[in-house]
Design a protein around this motif. Structure first.
Motif, PDB file in Angstrom:
ATOM      1  N   ASN A  80       0.858  -1.189   0.000  1.00  0.00           N
ATOM      2  CA  ASN A  80       0.000   0.000   0.000  1.00  0.00           C
ATOM      3  C   ASN A  80       0.888   1.231   0.000  1.00  0.00           C
ATOM      4  O   ASN A  80       1.723   1.410   0.906  1.00  0.00           O
ATOM      5  N   SER A  81       0.719   2.059  -1.012  1.00  0.00           N
ATOM      6  CA  SER A  81       1.546   3.259  -1.109  1.00  0.00           C
ATOM      7  C   SER A  81       1.096   4.297  -0.091  1.00  0.00           C
ATOM      8  O   SER A  81       0.040   4.181   0.531  1.00  0.00           O
ATOM      9  N   ALA A  82       1.888   5.335   0.047  1.00  0.00           N
ATOM     10  CA  ALA A  82       1.437   6.528   0.756  1.00  0.00           C
ATOM     11  C   ALA A  82       0.461   7.280  -0.145  1.00  0.00           C
ATOM     12  O   ALA A  82       0.368   7.002  -1.346  1.00  0.00           O
ATOM     13  N   PRO A  83      -0.303   8.232   0.396  1.00  0.00           N
ATOM     14  CA  PRO A  83      -1.153   9.050  -0.477  1.00  0.00           C
ATOM     15  C   PRO A  83      -0.302   9.723  -1.557  1.00  0.00           C
ATOM     16  O   PRO A  83       0.761  10.272  -1.271  1.00  0.00           O
ATOM     17  N   LEU A  84      -0.783   9.662  -2.785  1.00  0.00           N
ATOM     18  CA  LEU A  84       0.018  10.081  -3.927  1.00  0.00           C
ATOM     19  C   LEU A  84      -0.478  11.391  -4.534  1.00  0.00           C
ATOM     20  O   LEU A  84      -1.688  11.625  -4.633  1.00  0.00           O
ATOM     21  N   ALA A  85       0.490  12.207  -4.967  1.00  0.00           N
ATOM     22  CA  ALA A  85       0.168  13.434  -5.691  1.00  0.00           C
ATOM     23  C   ALA A  85      -0.044  13.093  -7.168  1.00  0.00           C
ATOM     24  O   ALA A  85       0.236  11.983  -7.628  1.00  0.00           O
ATOM     25  N   VAL A  86      -0.554  14.074  -7.922  1.00  0.00           N
ATOM     26  CA  VAL A  86      -0.780  13.869  -9.349  1.00  0.00           C
ATOM     27  C   VAL A  86       0.541  13.531 -10.035  1.00  0.00           C
ATOM     28  O   VAL A  86       1.558  14.192  -9.825  1.00  0.00           O
ATOM     29  N   GLY A  87       0.555  12.461 -10.835  1.00  0.00           N
ATOM     30  CA  GLY A  87       1.760  12.054 -11.533  1.00  0.00           C
ATOM     31  C   GLY A  87       1.705  10.581 -11.906  1.00  0.00           C
ATOM     32  O   GLY A  87       0.642   9.951 -11.852  1.00  0.00           O
ATOM     33  N   SER A  88       2.884  10.009 -12.268  1.00  0.00           N
ATOM     34  CA  SER A  88       2.977   8.603 -12.663  1.00  0.00           C
ATOM     35  C   SER A  88       4.041   7.926 -11.794  1.00  0.00           C
ATOM     36  O   SER A  88       5.132   8.496 -11.579  1.00  0.00           O
ATOM     37  N   TYR A  89       3.747   6.726 -11.291  1.00  0.00           N
ATOM     38  CA  TYR A  89       4.619   6.030 -10.356  1.00  0.00           C
ATOM     39  C   TYR A  89       4.811   4.588 -10.827  1.00  0.00           C
ATOM     40  O   TYR A  89       3.837   3.921 -11.196  1.00  0.00           O
ATOM     41  N   ASP A  90       6.099   4.098 -10.814  1.00  0.00           N
ATOM     42  CA  ASP A  90       6.432   2.729 -11.193  1.00  0.00           C
ATOM     43  C   ASP A  90       6.884   1.943  -9.962  1.00  0.00           C
ATOM     44  O   ASP A  90       7.721   2.420  -9.178  1.00  0.00           O
ATOM     45  N   TYR A  91       6.303   0.745  -9.806  1.00  0.00           N
ATOM     46  CA  TYR A  91       6.646  -0.125  -8.679  1.00  0.00           C
ATOM     47  C   TYR A  91       6.974  -1.527  -9.199  1.00  0.00           C
ATOM     48  O   TYR A  91       6.514  -1.952 -10.262  1.00  0.00           O
TER      49      TYR A  91
END
Length: 397
Positions: A80-91
Protein backbone atom coordinates in the motif's frame (compact mmCIF):
# COMPACT_ATOMS: atom_id res chain seq x y z
CA UNK A 1 26.10 -37.20 -3.62
CA UNK A 2 28.18 -39.20 -0.97
CA UNK A 3 31.46 -38.76 0.90
CA UNK A 4 34.31 -41.33 1.11
CA UNK A 5 36.71 -41.01 4.10
CA UNK A 6 40.17 -42.67 4.20
CA UNK A 7 42.75 -42.65 7.04
CA UNK A 8 45.81 -44.75 7.89
CA UNK A 9 46.24 -48.28 6.67
CA UNK A 10 42.95 -49.93 6.39
CA UNK A 11 40.87 -47.04 7.75
CA UNK A 12 38.02 -45.91 5.36
CA UNK A 13 34.30 -45.21 5.38
CA UNK A 14 31.58 -44.11 2.89
CA UNK A 15 28.64 -41.80 3.84
CA UNK A 16 25.03 -42.29 2.99
CA UNK A 17 23.99 -40.61 -0.31
CA UNK A 18 22.61 -37.07 -0.23
CA UNK A 19 20.20 -35.96 -3.01
CA UNK A 20 20.11 -32.30 -4.04
CA UNK A 21 17.10 -31.25 -6.12
CA UNK A 22 17.39 -28.12 -8.28
CA UNK A 23 14.08 -26.49 -9.25
CA UNK A 24 13.30 -23.56 -11.57
CA UNK A 25 13.41 -20.05 -10.13
CA UNK A 26 10.12 -18.80 -8.71
CA UNK A 27 7.78 -16.63 -10.77
CA UNK A 28 5.89 -13.62 -9.49
CA UNK A 29 2.94 -11.68 -10.87
CA UNK A 30 1.97 -8.25 -9.61
CA UNK A 31 -1.49 -6.75 -10.03
CA UNK A 32 -2.72 -3.33 -8.85
CA UNK A 33 -6.22 -3.01 -7.51
CA UNK A 34 -6.45 0.14 -9.64
CA UNK A 35 -3.89 1.35 -12.13
CA UNK A 36 -5.38 4.84 -12.20
CA UNK A 37 -6.42 6.71 -9.07
CA UNK A 38 -7.11 10.28 -8.03
CA UNK A 39 -4.94 12.76 -6.17
CA UNK A 40 -4.25 11.72 -2.54
CA UNK A 41 -5.39 8.19 -3.29
CA UNK A 42 -3.49 5.10 -2.13
CA UNK A 43 -2.30 2.45 -4.57
CA UNK A 44 -2.60 -1.22 -3.56
CA UNK A 45 -0.53 -3.84 -5.42
CA UNK A 46 -0.67 -7.60 -4.81
CA UNK A 47 2.20 -10.01 -5.49
CA UNK A 48 1.53 -13.69 -6.19
CA UNK A 49 4.54 -16.07 -6.09
CA UNK A 50 4.60 -19.53 -7.60
CA UNK A 51 7.44 -22.08 -7.91
CA UNK A 52 10.88 -21.75 -6.49
CA UNK A 53 11.68 -23.24 -3.08
CA UNK A 54 11.48 -22.12 0.47
CA UNK A 55 9.82 -19.17 2.20
CA UNK A 56 9.47 -16.03 0.09
CA UNK A 57 10.87 -12.70 1.16
CA UNK A 58 9.51 -9.53 -0.42
CA UNK A 59 11.11 -6.18 -1.11
CA UNK A 60 9.01 -3.59 -2.92
CA UNK A 61 10.83 -0.98 -4.95
CA UNK A 62 9.95 2.36 -6.61
CA UNK A 63 11.66 3.78 -9.69
CA UNK A 64 13.07 7.23 -9.01
CA UNK A 65 13.66 8.13 -12.64
CA UNK A 66 17.16 6.67 -12.89
CA UNK A 67 17.28 3.67 -10.56
CA UNK A 68 15.15 1.48 -8.33
CA UNK A 69 14.95 2.31 -4.63
CA UNK A 70 13.89 -0.09 -1.91
CA UNK A 71 10.77 1.10 -0.12
CA UNK A 72 11.42 0.92 3.61
CA UNK A 73 9.10 -1.48 5.39
CA UNK A 74 7.45 -2.70 2.21
CA UNK A 75 8.17 -6.43 2.79
CA UNK A 76 4.84 -8.24 2.43
CA UNK A 77 2.88 -9.68 -0.47
CA UNK A 78 0.57 -6.67 -0.47
CA UNK A 79 1.94 -3.17 -0.92
CA UNK A 80 0.00 0.00 0.00
CA UNK A 81 1.55 3.26 -1.11
CA UNK A 82 1.44 6.53 0.76
CA UNK A 83 -1.15 9.05 -0.48
CA UNK A 84 0.02 10.08 -3.93
CA UNK A 85 0.17 13.43 -5.69
CA UNK A 86 -0.78 13.87 -9.35
CA UNK A 87 1.76 12.05 -11.53
CA UNK A 88 2.98 8.60 -12.66
CA UNK A 89 4.62 6.03 -10.36
CA UNK A 90 6.43 2.73 -11.19
CA UNK A 91 6.65 -0.12 -8.68
CA UNK A 92 8.07 -3.69 -8.64
CA UNK A 93 8.86 -6.38 -6.10
CA UNK A 94 12.00 -8.50 -5.64
CA UNK A 95 11.37 -12.07 -4.36
CA UNK A 96 14.12 -14.15 -2.66
CA UNK A 97 13.88 -17.73 -1.36
CA UNK A 98 16.57 -20.39 -0.77
CA UNK A 99 20.02 -20.14 -2.35
CA UNK A 100 19.76 -19.07 -5.90
CA UNK A 101 15.97 -18.61 -5.74
CA UNK A 102 15.15 -15.00 -6.63
CA UNK A 103 13.04 -13.14 -9.14
CA UNK A 104 12.11 -9.54 -9.91
CA UNK A 105 8.55 -8.78 -10.99
CA UNK A 106 7.46 -6.79 -13.97
CA UNK A 107 6.74 -3.10 -13.44
CA UNK A 108 3.35 -1.84 -12.34
CA UNK A 109 2.58 1.75 -13.29
CA UNK A 110 0.16 3.78 -11.20
CA UNK A 111 -1.22 6.96 -12.77
CA UNK A 112 -2.58 9.64 -10.42
CA UNK A 113 -4.98 12.16 -11.98
CA UNK A 114 -6.64 15.29 -10.55
CA UNK A 115 -9.88 14.87 -8.62
CA UNK A 116 -13.07 15.10 -10.67
CA UNK A 117 -14.88 18.41 -11.06
CA UNK A 118 -18.62 18.36 -10.37
CA UNK A 119 -21.26 20.97 -11.19
CA UNK A 120 -24.87 20.89 -10.03
CA UNK A 121 -27.57 22.91 -11.77
CA UNK A 122 -31.30 23.20 -11.22
CA UNK A 123 -33.55 23.21 -14.27
CA UNK A 124 -35.61 25.77 -12.33
CA UNK A 125 -34.00 27.21 -9.20
CA UNK A 126 -37.24 28.99 -8.33
CA UNK A 127 -40.62 27.24 -8.46
CA UNK A 128 -44.09 27.78 -7.02
CA UNK A 129 -45.87 26.21 -4.09
CA UNK A 130 -46.45 22.53 -4.80
CA UNK A 131 -43.96 22.40 -7.66
CA UNK A 132 -40.94 20.13 -8.08
CA UNK A 133 -37.37 20.95 -9.04
CA UNK A 134 -35.04 18.79 -11.14
CA UNK A 135 -31.31 18.93 -10.37
CA UNK A 136 -28.66 17.68 -12.80
CA UNK A 137 -25.00 16.93 -12.11
CA UNK A 138 -22.14 17.10 -14.60
CA UNK A 139 -18.87 15.34 -13.73
CA UNK A 140 -15.59 15.94 -15.60
CA UNK A 141 -12.18 14.46 -14.92
CA UNK A 142 -11.26 11.90 -12.29
CA UNK A 143 -11.19 8.24 -13.26
CA UNK A 144 -13.31 5.15 -13.05
CA UNK A 145 -17.06 4.62 -12.84
CA UNK A 146 -18.97 7.39 -11.09
CA UNK A 147 -21.42 6.77 -8.26
CA UNK A 148 -23.77 9.42 -6.91
CA UNK A 149 -25.50 10.13 -3.60
CA UNK A 150 -27.83 13.12 -3.36
CA UNK A 151 -28.22 14.90 -0.03
CA UNK A 152 -30.41 17.66 1.39
CA UNK A 153 -29.72 20.13 4.18
CA UNK A 154 -32.01 19.32 7.08
CA UNK A 155 -31.66 22.26 9.47
CA UNK A 156 -27.90 22.34 9.10
CA UNK A 157 -27.32 18.58 8.87
CA UNK A 158 -26.68 17.03 5.47
CA UNK A 159 -28.69 13.81 5.05
CA UNK A 160 -28.66 11.22 2.28
CA UNK A 161 -31.81 11.08 0.15
CA UNK A 162 -32.74 7.42 0.11
CA UNK A 163 -32.47 5.80 -3.31
CA UNK A 164 -31.30 8.95 -5.11
CA UNK A 165 -28.09 7.65 -6.71
CA UNK A 166 -28.25 8.79 -10.33
CA UNK A 167 -26.94 11.86 -12.13
CA UNK A 168 -30.34 13.57 -11.91
CA UNK A 169 -32.69 14.15 -8.99
CA UNK A 170 -36.28 15.42 -8.96
CA UNK A 171 -37.57 16.66 -5.63
CA UNK A 172 -40.92 15.84 -4.10
CA UNK A 173 -43.62 18.54 -4.26
CA UNK A 174 -42.25 21.47 -2.25
CA UNK A 175 -43.98 23.94 0.06
CA UNK A 176 -43.09 27.64 0.20
CA UNK A 177 -39.52 28.08 1.49
CA UNK A 178 -35.86 27.60 0.58
CA UNK A 179 -34.21 24.19 0.09
CA UNK A 180 -30.53 23.18 -0.29
CA UNK A 181 -29.22 20.11 -2.12
CA UNK A 182 -25.81 18.65 -3.03
CA UNK A 183 -24.38 15.40 -4.42
CA UNK A 184 -21.48 13.21 -3.28
CA UNK A 185 -19.33 11.78 -6.11
CA UNK A 186 -17.16 8.66 -5.80
CA UNK A 187 -14.96 7.05 -8.45
CA UNK A 188 -11.67 5.16 -8.09
CA UNK A 189 -9.40 5.31 -5.02
CA UNK A 190 -9.13 8.90 -3.85
CA UNK A 191 -11.71 10.15 -6.36
CA UNK A 192 -14.29 11.53 -3.95
CA UNK A 193 -15.74 15.01 -4.10
CA UNK A 194 -18.75 16.91 -2.81
CA UNK A 195 -20.54 19.31 -5.12
CA UNK A 196 -21.37 22.89 -4.36
CA UNK A 197 -24.81 23.57 -2.92
CA UNK A 198 -27.82 24.11 -5.18
CA UNK A 199 -30.58 26.22 -3.65
CA UNK A 200 -34.21 25.89 -4.73
CA UNK A 201 -36.58 28.69 -3.73
CA UNK A 202 -40.31 28.03 -3.57
CA UNK A 203 -42.57 31.10 -3.89
CA UNK A 204 -46.35 31.53 -3.68
CA UNK A 205 -48.40 30.85 -6.80
CA UNK A 206 -49.11 33.79 -9.11
CA UNK A 207 -52.38 35.68 -8.99
CA UNK A 208 -54.24 36.77 -12.11
CA UNK A 209 -57.16 39.12 -12.70
CA UNK A 210 -58.88 40.31 -15.88
CA UNK A 211 -59.41 43.88 -17.02
CA UNK A 212 -62.13 44.24 -19.68
CA UNK A 213 -62.38 47.17 -22.07
CA UNK A 214 -66.17 46.87 -21.70
CA UNK A 215 -68.34 44.36 -19.88
CA UNK A 216 -71.63 45.68 -21.34
CA UNK A 217 -71.86 45.79 -25.12
CA UNK A 218 -74.39 46.06 -27.88
CA UNK A 219 -75.05 43.50 -30.56
CA UNK A 220 -72.14 43.30 -32.98
CA UNK A 221 -69.67 44.76 -30.46
CA UNK A 222 -66.52 43.15 -29.10
CA UNK A 223 -64.50 43.36 -25.90
CA UNK A 224 -60.76 43.21 -25.25
CA UNK A 225 -59.82 41.27 -22.13
CA UNK A 226 -56.38 41.79 -20.57
CA UNK A 227 -54.76 39.48 -18.00
CA UNK A 228 -52.95 41.16 -15.10
CA UNK A 229 -50.47 38.75 -13.45
CA UNK A 230 -48.52 39.31 -10.25
CA UNK A 231 -46.23 37.04 -8.25
CA UNK A 232 -45.14 33.54 -9.14
CA UNK A 233 -41.89 33.03 -11.04
CA UNK A 234 -40.68 32.61 -14.60
CA UNK A 235 -42.09 33.36 -18.02
CA UNK A 236 -45.89 33.48 -18.08
CA UNK A 237 -47.90 31.44 -20.58
CA UNK A 238 -51.59 32.24 -21.15
CA UNK A 239 -54.63 30.20 -22.16
CA UNK A 240 -57.99 31.95 -22.44
CA UNK A 241 -61.11 29.89 -21.72
CA UNK A 242 -64.81 30.28 -22.47
CA UNK A 243 -67.62 28.90 -20.35
CA UNK A 244 -69.84 26.98 -22.74
CA UNK A 245 -73.20 26.38 -21.02
CA UNK A 246 -73.38 22.99 -22.74
CA UNK A 247 -69.90 21.70 -21.89
CA UNK A 248 -68.35 23.83 -19.12
CA UNK A 249 -64.98 25.59 -19.54
CA UNK A 250 -63.23 25.16 -22.88
CA UNK A 251 -59.92 26.50 -24.20
CA UNK A 252 -60.18 29.13 -26.92
CA UNK A 253 -57.87 27.81 -29.67
CA UNK A 254 -54.93 30.14 -30.33
CA UNK A 255 -55.88 32.51 -27.50
CA UNK A 256 -52.49 32.41 -25.75
CA UNK A 257 -51.54 36.07 -25.37
CA UNK A 258 -51.91 38.41 -22.41
CA UNK A 259 -54.87 40.06 -24.18
CA UNK A 260 -57.86 38.45 -25.90
CA UNK A 261 -60.33 39.98 -28.35
CA UNK A 262 -63.73 38.32 -28.10
CA UNK A 263 -64.63 39.10 -31.69
CA UNK A 264 -68.13 40.19 -32.73
CA UNK A 265 -70.78 39.09 -30.22
CA UNK A 266 -74.53 38.58 -30.53
CA UNK A 267 -77.12 39.42 -27.88
CA UNK A 268 -76.38 37.08 -24.94
CA UNK A 269 -74.23 36.71 -21.81
CA UNK A 270 -70.66 35.44 -22.17
CA UNK A 271 -68.19 34.27 -19.50
CA UNK A 272 -64.41 34.20 -19.93
CA UNK A 273 -61.36 33.48 -17.77
CA UNK A 274 -57.62 33.00 -18.29
CA UNK A 275 -55.31 30.26 -17.00
CA UNK A 276 -51.64 31.16 -16.53
CA UNK A 277 -48.67 28.85 -16.07
CA UNK A 278 -45.06 29.66 -15.26
CA UNK A 279 -42.24 27.52 -13.80
CA UNK A 280 -42.90 24.12 -12.19
CA UNK A 281 -45.97 24.36 -9.99
CA UNK A 282 -46.75 27.96 -10.95
CA UNK A 283 -50.34 27.96 -12.17
CA UNK A 284 -53.45 30.04 -11.50
CA UNK A 285 -56.86 30.73 -13.03
CA UNK A 286 -58.47 34.16 -12.90
CA UNK A 287 -61.95 34.92 -11.66
CA UNK A 288 -64.36 34.91 -14.58
CA UNK A 289 -65.24 38.05 -16.51
CA UNK A 290 -68.87 38.28 -17.67
CA UNK A 291 -69.70 40.17 -20.86
CA UNK A 292 -73.36 41.14 -21.37
CA UNK A 293 -74.49 41.92 -24.91
CA UNK A 294 -77.78 43.83 -25.31
CA UNK A 295 -79.72 45.02 -28.38
CA UNK A 296 -78.63 48.27 -30.03
CA UNK A 297 -80.18 51.48 -28.71
CA UNK A 298 -83.05 53.21 -30.50
CA UNK A 299 -83.23 56.94 -31.08
CA UNK A 300 -86.12 59.20 -32.07
CA UNK A 301 -85.84 62.84 -33.11
CA UNK A 302 -88.51 65.53 -32.95
CA UNK A 303 -88.33 69.07 -34.33
CA UNK A 304 -90.26 71.83 -32.58
CA UNK A 305 -91.42 72.88 -36.03
CA UNK A 306 -90.85 71.26 -39.41
CA UNK A 307 -91.66 74.43 -41.35
CA UNK A 308 -90.29 77.80 -40.51
CA UNK A 309 -89.87 81.13 -42.17
CA UNK A 310 -86.80 82.52 -43.78
CA UNK A 311 -84.18 83.58 -41.21
CA UNK A 312 -85.68 81.43 -38.49
CA UNK A 313 -84.10 78.64 -36.44
CA UNK A 314 -85.44 75.30 -35.31
CA UNK A 315 -84.58 73.07 -32.34
CA UNK A 316 -84.44 69.29 -32.75
CA UNK A 317 -84.45 66.94 -29.73
CA UNK A 318 -83.11 63.36 -29.61
CA UNK A 319 -84.52 60.72 -27.27
CA UNK A 320 -82.48 57.48 -26.75
CA UNK A 321 -83.65 54.22 -25.21
CA UNK A 322 -81.90 50.87 -24.76
CA UNK A 323 -78.28 50.05 -25.47
CA UNK A 324 -75.71 50.45 -22.70
CA UNK A 325 -73.10 52.93 -21.54
CA UNK A 326 -72.66 56.67 -21.75
CA UNK A 327 -74.48 58.25 -24.70
CA UNK A 328 -72.56 60.33 -27.20
CA UNK A 329 -74.33 62.45 -29.84
CA UNK A 330 -73.19 63.78 -33.17
CA UNK A 331 -75.64 65.88 -35.18
CA UNK A 332 -75.35 65.82 -38.97
CA UNK A 333 -76.82 67.67 -41.93
CA UNK A 334 -77.25 66.51 -45.52
CA UNK A 335 -75.13 68.69 -47.78
CA UNK A 336 -76.59 68.70 -51.34
CA UNK A 337 -73.07 68.27 -52.75
CA UNK A 338 -71.07 66.33 -50.16
CA UNK A 339 -73.82 64.32 -48.49
CA UNK A 340 -74.08 63.83 -44.74
CA UNK A 341 -71.63 65.95 -42.77
CA UNK A 342 -70.97 66.25 -39.03
CA UNK A 343 -71.98 69.58 -37.55
CA UNK A 344 -68.94 70.76 -35.63
CA UNK A 345 -69.48 71.02 -31.88
CA UNK A 346 -73.05 69.72 -31.94
CA UNK A 347 -72.75 66.76 -29.54
CA UNK A 348 -75.66 67.14 -27.13
CA UNK A 349 -79.14 65.65 -27.06
CA UNK A 350 -80.62 68.83 -28.50
CA UNK A 351 -79.61 70.85 -31.57
CA UNK A 352 -80.68 74.34 -32.63
CA UNK A 353 -79.96 75.29 -36.22
CA UNK A 354 -78.46 78.54 -37.33
CA UNK A 355 -80.72 81.09 -39.08
CA UNK A 356 -81.87 79.37 -42.25
CA UNK A 357 -82.39 80.73 -45.74
CA UNK A 358 -85.19 79.67 -48.05
CA UNK A 359 -84.98 75.94 -48.91
CA UNK A 360 -85.29 72.41 -47.60
CA UNK A 361 -82.89 71.04 -44.96
CA UNK A 362 -82.30 67.54 -43.64
CA UNK A 363 -80.88 66.67 -40.22
CA UNK A 364 -80.19 63.50 -38.22
CA UNK A 365 -78.21 62.44 -35.15
CA UNK A 366 -75.68 59.59 -34.73
CA UNK A 367 -75.72 57.99 -31.26
CA UNK A 368 -72.85 55.85 -29.89
CA UNK A 369 -72.42 54.14 -26.52
CA UNK A 370 -70.18 51.18 -25.57
CA UNK A 371 -68.61 48.87 -28.16
CA UNK A 372 -71.14 47.98 -30.83
CA UNK A 373 -73.74 50.41 -29.54
CA UNK A 374 -74.40 52.72 -32.46
CA UNK A 375 -77.53 53.95 -34.19
CA UNK A 376 -78.45 56.75 -36.61
CA UNK A 377 -81.81 58.44 -36.27
CA UNK A 378 -84.38 58.90 -38.97
CA UNK A 379 -84.08 62.07 -41.03
CA UNK A 380 -85.80 65.27 -39.96
CA UNK A 381 -86.90 67.51 -42.87
CA UNK A 382 -87.08 71.23 -42.27
CA UNK A 383 -88.71 73.51 -44.85
CA UNK A 384 -87.90 77.19 -44.86
CA UNK A 385 -90.49 79.37 -46.59
CA UNK A 386 -90.78 83.02 -47.30
CA UNK A 387 -92.09 85.11 -44.49
CA UNK A 388 -95.61 86.47 -44.75
CA UNK A 389 -96.21 89.68 -46.74
CA UNK A 390 -98.25 92.32 -44.99
CA UNK A 391 -99.95 95.02 -47.01
CA UNK A 392 -101.80 97.97 -45.52
CA UNK A 393 -104.68 99.54 -47.35
CA UNK A 394 -106.03 102.96 -46.37
CA UNK A 395 -109.73 103.42 -46.90
CA UNK A 396 -111.06 106.89 -47.65
CA UNK A 397 -113.12 108.18 -44.82
Amino acid sequence: YRLVITQDAGCSATSDPVTVTVVPDPTVTVVADLNQICESGIATINATVSGGNGPSSYQWQQFNGTSWDNISGANSAIFNSAPLAVGSYDYRVVITQDAGCSVTSSTVTITVVPDPVVEVSAVDPSVCDGGTATLNVTVTGGTGSTTYQWQFNNLGDWEDILGETSDSYTTDALAIGSYQYRVLISQSEGCDITSTTATVTVVPDPTVTISASNTNLCEGGSAILTAIVSGGNGTTAYQWEFNDPASDWEDKPGATNASYNTGVLNVDTYEYRVRVTQDAGCEASSPSSIITVVPDPTVSVVAEDNEICEGGTVTIDASVSGGTGTILYQWQFNDPVDGWQNITGETSASYTTTALALGNYQYRVEVTQNSGCEVISETINISVVAGPVVTIAVNDL
